[in-house]
Write a protein that holds these residues in place. Sequence first.
Motif, PDB file in Angstrom:
ATOM      1  N   VAL A  88     -45.792  74.515   6.166  1.00 26.38           N
ATOM      2  CA  VAL A  88     -47.180  73.966   5.897  1.00 26.38           C
ATOM      3  C   VAL A  88     -46.722  72.603   5.444  1.00 26.38           C
ATOM      4  O   VAL A  88     -46.533  71.120   5.728  1.00 26.38           O
ATOM      5  CB  VAL A  88     -47.708  73.940   4.943  1.00 26.38           C
ATOM      6  CG1 VAL A  88     -49.157  72.911   4.374  1.00 26.38           C
ATOM      7  CG2 VAL A  88     -48.709  75.310   5.340  1.00 26.38           C
ATOM      8  N   LEU A  89     -45.392  72.550   4.340  1.00 27.86           N
ATOM      9  CA  LEU A  89     -45.247  70.806   3.888  1.00 27.86           C
ATOM     10  C   LEU A  89     -44.296  70.038   5.789  1.00 27.86           C
ATOM     11  O   LEU A  89     -43.962  68.919   5.089  1.00 27.86           O
ATOM     12  CB  LEU A  89     -44.704  71.113   2.928  1.00 27.86           C
ATOM     13  CG  LEU A  89     -44.845  71.702   2.025  1.00 27.86           C
ATOM     14  CD1 LEU A  89     -43.967  71.749   0.350  1.00 27.86           C
ATOM     15  CD2 LEU A  89     -45.905  69.988   1.271  1.00 27.86           C
ATOM     16  N   CYS A  90     -43.499  71.000   5.855  1.00 22.83           N
ATOM     17  CA  CYS A  90     -43.189  70.569   7.152  1.00 22.83           C
ATOM     18  C   CYS A  90     -44.179  69.816   8.397  1.00 22.83           C
ATOM     19  O   CYS A  90     -43.519  68.794   8.778  1.00 22.83           O
ATOM     20  CB  CYS A  90     -42.169  71.533   8.247  1.00 22.83           C
ATOM     21  SG  CYS A  90     -40.337  72.187   7.510  1.00 22.83           S
ATOM     22  N   ALA A  91     -44.791  70.061   8.317  1.00 22.23           N
ATOM     23  CA  ALA A  91     -45.745  69.474   8.926  1.00 22.23           C
ATOM     24  C   ALA A  91     -46.386  67.484   9.102  1.00 22.23           C
ATOM     25  O   ALA A  91     -46.740  67.323   9.536  1.00 22.23           O
ATOM     26  CB  ALA A  91     -47.072  70.210   9.306  1.00 22.23           C
ATOM     27  N   VAL A  92     -45.748  67.562   7.505  1.00 27.74           N
ATOM     28  CA  VAL A  92     -46.305  66.207   6.904  1.00 27.74           C
ATOM     29  C   VAL A  92     -44.805  65.244   6.975  1.00 27.74           C
ATOM     30  O   VAL A  92     -44.632  64.489   7.154  1.00 27.74           O
ATOM     31  CB  VAL A  92     -46.148  66.156   5.885  1.00 27.74           C
ATOM     32  CG1 VAL A  92     -46.468  64.832   4.216  1.00 27.74           C
ATOM     33  CG2 VAL A  92     -47.699  66.545   4.969  1.00 27.74           C
ATOM     34  N   TYR A  93     -43.689  65.822   6.451  1.00 32.18           N
ATOM     35  CA  TYR A  93     -41.854  65.460   5.961  1.00 32.18           C
ATOM     36  C   TYR A  93     -41.578  65.263   7.270  1.00 32.18           C
ATOM     37  O   TYR A  93     -40.948  64.615   7.584  1.00 32.18           O
ATOM     38  CB  TYR A  93     -41.141  66.752   4.978  1.00 32.18           C
ATOM     39  CG  TYR A  93     -42.044  66.422   3.906  1.00 32.18           C
ATOM     40  CD1 TYR A  93     -41.880  64.911   2.765  1.00 32.18           C
ATOM     41  CD2 TYR A  93     -42.281  66.589   2.744  1.00 32.18           C
ATOM     42  CE1 TYR A  93     -41.731  64.558   1.781  1.00 32.18           C
ATOM     43  CE2 TYR A  93     -42.862  67.309   1.330  1.00 32.18           C
ATOM     44  CZ  TYR A  93     -42.986  65.379   1.335  1.00 32.18           C
ATOM     45  OH  TYR A  93     -42.959  65.673  -0.615  1.00 32.18           O
ATOM     46  N   GLU A  94     -41.674  66.014   8.770  1.00 34.95           N
ATOM     47  CA  GLU A  94     -41.588  66.246   9.649  1.00 34.95           C
ATOM     48  C   GLU A  94     -41.392  64.061  10.428  1.00 34.95           C
ATOM     49  O   GLU A  94     -41.075  63.544  11.118  1.00 34.95           O
ATOM     50  CB  GLU A  94     -42.006  66.918  10.564  1.00 34.95           C
ATOM     51  CG  GLU A  94     -40.849  68.112  10.529  1.00 34.95           C
ATOM     52  CD  GLU A  94     -39.306  67.594  10.467  1.00 34.95           C
ATOM     53  OE1 GLU A  94     -38.888  66.671  11.515  1.00 34.95           O
ATOM     54  OE2 GLU A  94     -38.257  68.533   9.915  1.00 34.95           O
TER      55      GLU A  94
END
Length: 508
Positions: free
Chosen positions: A175-181
């Motif tokens: 879920v966080l990778c969807a933001v940080y990528e």
Amino acid sequence: MINDQGKSDGPVVPAKSPNNVAPATAEVVEERGPAKENTNGQNASRTQSRSSRQLPDAPSALDRVRRAARQSRARASRPKERFTALFHHVTEDRLRAAFFATSRRAAPGVDRITWQQYRADIDRRISDLHARLHRGAYRASPSRRVFIPKADGGERPLAIASLEDKIVQRAVAEVLCAVYEEDFLGFSYGFRAGRSQHDALDALAVGIFRNKINWVLDCDIRGFFDAMSHEWLQRFIEHRIGDGRILRLIQKWLKAGIMEDGKRTRPQVGSPQGATISPLLANVYLHYVFDLWAHAWRRRNAGGDMIMIRYADDIIVGFQLKSDASRFRFELTQRMQKFGLELHPEKTRMLQFGKLVPQYRKRDGKGRAETFDFLGFTHICGTSRGGKFLLLRRTIKKRMRASLKTIRSELMRRRHRSIPEQGTWVKSILRGHYAYFAVPGNICRVAAFRDQIVRHWLHALRRRSHKHNMTWDRMHQLAQTWAPSPRILHPWPEQRFDAKIRGRSPVR
């Protein structure tokens, strides 16, 4: 990474924009590498009605998060926009997918629950885990500490989390990778979907070859995973994430501590090396500590060309001017100290390296250029038969010797098993080695690795009994069957690099 036109961007050669040119919306050379988007992630329940109610091309929930992150990043008027509602994306389906993505042979944590035991009652366990997460009853377990040998003879501490912690960490990281990528910069490669170690190696090789690089700063952060400040990490995450439940989960994992010899310790700094969430947290930490700062430094202070490649905490920075390199190293040391980190004084080196360096050193009577190690390869300034510059990449000798030592011990342990069983294992080892190290210019080291394995195998077979009949002729026959000859499996760096970035739009 997927751009606004729906195309996947390629890897990066981070180079400084030409001097005395007006700022543009995109750098001339730097490109964003591809990033896996997990488009199959859905929030809908796994029922028969799902296919009929959902449109065939409907975007997933995480696709919408990515789009929002991309839009918020592009809005200059809202640079600090935060995501306050992410926890509902941690669904039963995502937890179940995270479970099946974990290794079935991984060592159990302090709870001693194996993958097979959890799988036997998967539906009830996942449902219970999901319920505990959303009502706040989930508790993180301490990680079990183990040590693995390093190539330099030391030991690397690893933390083995419990299976449930691995599941939740993997789901939250997705879920966080969807933001940080959408936030991470192009020269960051480590532990990012769609980016491999060879992408970083290609970008480094092309950056050295196509830019005016004469000096290389090889940075080593001392004990990075054990030195990250929890306070700074929390502040970095809160800069982009405003969901209190996600923040509390991260705090639980950081404070869960380590179990070693029956004693539980709770470190005030660091993230357990080996935990599923640690690579993402490390990238977030260095994104704010190094990436953004170095990107701004390059644009404002560099007087010549400058390239940067970061794979996790391994950082290589190339400079055209020695003055830039010396100033950058001094200011980077101060920058790291501000956030609780330290450049290793002995392993951090500044050396003369680049396509014109062999000529300079020959003119000055200084001998061959120095070498540096990065991602398993020793990088060497070489020349082709025609006298042109050639970046040579050879397997690090120390790492190769350590691998052969381990393989020799394992062959001795397996020596009484059948020849086909031993041969299958040898073939798998060689294929894995070739898959990574069989790059152009390294065929001699790869062939030497294969020859040494054959010698160690012969020695092990001869030790099966005092009366052996294992001659070299018979060993050569076994080697032809079970030890495939090496061949180059990777293209030249510029070929693969150009193929990946062709037609892609550069980024800021």
